[in-house]
Scaffold this motif. Structure first.
Motif, PDB file in Angstrom:
ATOM      1  N   ASN A  85      37.709  27.564  46.335  1.00  0.00           N
ATOM      2  CA  ASN A  85      38.787  28.182  45.576  1.00  0.00           C
ATOM      3  C   ASN A  85      39.839  27.160  45.162  1.00  0.00           C
ATOM      4  O   ASN A  85      40.328  27.169  44.030  1.00  0.00           O
ATOM      5  CB  ASN A  85      39.443  29.298  46.408  1.00  0.00           C
ATOM      6  N   VAL A 141      43.853  35.839  38.661  1.00  0.00           N
ATOM      7  CA  VAL A 141      44.921  36.803  38.897  1.00  0.00           C
ATOM      8  C   VAL A 141      46.228  36.178  38.424  1.00  0.00           C
ATOM      9  O   VAL A 141      46.499  34.999  38.676  1.00  0.00           O
ATOM     10  CB  VAL A 141      45.018  37.205  40.387  1.00  0.00           C
ATOM     11  N   PHE A 154      39.741  32.581  40.934  1.00  0.00           N
ATOM     12  CA  PHE A 154      38.912  32.905  42.095  1.00  0.00           C
ATOM     13  C   PHE A 154      37.461  33.014  41.661  1.00  0.00           C
ATOM     14  O   PHE A 154      37.159  33.235  40.480  1.00  0.00           O
ATOM     15  CB  PHE A 154      39.374  34.193  42.785  1.00  0.00           C
ATOM     16  N   CYS A 158      39.348  38.943  44.520  1.00  0.00           N
ATOM     17  CA  CYS A 158      40.807  39.004  44.579  1.00  0.00           C
ATOM     18  C   CYS A 158      41.160  40.379  45.133  1.00  0.00           C
ATOM     19  O   CYS A 158      40.755  41.396  44.568  1.00  0.00           O
ATOM     20  CB  CYS A 158      41.421  38.813  43.197  1.00  0.00           C
ATOM     21  N   THR A 299      42.960  35.437  47.090  1.00  0.00           N
ATOM     22  CA  THR A 299      41.909  34.989  46.181  1.00  0.00           C
ATOM     23  C   THR A 299      40.944  34.135  46.994  1.00  0.00           C
ATOM     24  O   THR A 299      41.311  33.061  47.482  1.00  0.00           O
ATOM     25  CB  THR A 299      42.477  34.143  45.016  1.00  0.00           C
ATOM     26  N   ILE A 312      44.377  41.126  36.720  1.00  0.00           N
ATOM     27  CA  ILE A 312      43.179  40.382  37.104  1.00  0.00           C
ATOM     28  C   ILE A 312      42.213  40.394  35.923  1.00  0.00           C
ATOM     29  O   ILE A 312      41.888  41.452  35.378  1.00  0.00           O
ATOM     30  CB  ILE A 312      42.506  41.012  38.337  1.00  0.00           C
TER      31      ILE A 312
END
Length: 323
Positions: A85, A141, A154, A158, A299, A312
């Motif tokens: 991530n 997001v 992500f 999320c 995330t 999102i």
């Protein structure tokens, strides 16, 4: 791709970004095993070790920007889902980057979903021997913080509410480190999950899907928007999630009494939790969530903060993933 050609530099440069703190400090040991294999196979590579939060994003940004940004390259992350991530936050030129992954984290939900071996040698060999390149969606997001627009990418999920509260506590958990040392890190999420069933508050919320359908939740516990099927160490919250279709699958838990959660959660390990009233699946490409009070947001297990208004989105097949 064979190793001789890779070593000769005739193909994509190979860069490793290593989180030595992953798996409660075992990441360094696993990297040394990886490095031994690379040397045995005479593979040309460069390695970068993170020392603190934010380093992986900075390294990924440096390797994918500047005068060499136009050159195709492969970045291999050795760490957990959170390390992947963090790399996503730094990548600048997605078309020129192939991302590989050697899972050494606690939950490894990305590896679980797409079938990457947790054995270092097997995961590495798949990449070195050409691997399979698959296009994957990348979620994002966004929210406002003191009138400033913020966003975070992500790959897996999320979530807002309960699942994020579990992740937030797990990030600082000494119990997680202790259990990881004996190979029982997943129990961390179980213990914290039971605690957060009581601690996480219900809130009122509205959820807009693709700018049209609005869901009104009177007692929202959490909503997870997912590109992959698993999160939280193997909970199959969105069994129909497809990381290539451009859509987010949602699991919304609303108006479910907390005494019933210990009954429902085990079914989520099998993706059978939608049989219970108040646990509902949805699908959309854009999800807007507004809550009556700020809740933790996660995330891929990383925590940007407590937020009450998030949007999102999902970019279809943005990432070139090799495994």
């Amino acid at each position: 791709m064979n190793d001789d050609r890779m070593a000769a530099g005739g193909y994509t440069p190979l860069f490793f970004i290593v989180n030595p703190a992953s798996h409660s400090g075992k990441g360094m040991e696993l990297w040394k095993r990886t490095e031994d294999i690379l040397k045995q196979r005479q593979v040309s590579y460069e390695a970068f070790l993170s020392q603190k939060r934010g380093d992986i994003a900075e390294i990924a940004g440096r390797l994918t920007s500047g005068p060499e940004a136009g050159e195709e390259r492969t970045l291999v992350i050795l760490g957990g889902d959170g390390s992947v991530n963090e790399a996503l936050q730094g990548i600048r030129n997605f078309e020129q980057v192939r991302l590989g992954y050697i899972p050494t984290g606690s939950s490894n939900d990305l590896a679980r979903d797409i079938g990457i071996s947790r054995d270092v040698e097997q995961a590495l060999s798949a990449i070195l021997d050409g691997g399979r390149e698959q296009r994957m969606d990348v979620g994002c997001v966004s929210w406002k913080e003191r009138e400033t627009e913020k966003e975070r990418r992500f790959l897996v999920s999320c979530g807002i509410g309960y699942d994020a509260a579990v992740c937030e506590e797990a990030l600082a958990s000494k119990m997680k480190d202790a259990l990881n040392r004996i190979g029982l890190g997943k129990l961390t999420y179980l213990g914290i999950g039971l605690k957060q069933m009581i601690a996480t508050p219900y809130v009122k919320a509205s959820i807009r899907l693709d700018g049209k359908q609005i869901l009104h939740c009177n007692r929202l516990l959490f909503a997870a928007s997912m590109s992959h099927r698993f999160e939280g160490g193997g909970f199959c919250f969105c069994p129909q999630a497809d990381a290539q279709d451009g859509f987010l699958d949602l699991c919304v838990v609303d108006d479910v009494p907390k005494w019933k959660l210990p009954v429902i959660i085990p079914f989520a390990l099998l993706g059978k939790h939608y049989r219970f009233r108040g646990v509902t699946p949805y699908r959309a490409s854009v999800v807007e969530i507004r809550t009556s009070a700020p809740l933790w947001v996660q995330t891929d297990g990383e925590i940007p903060g407590k937020i009450d208004r998030i949007t999102i989105t999902n970019e279809k097949q943005k990432l070139r993933f090799v495994y």
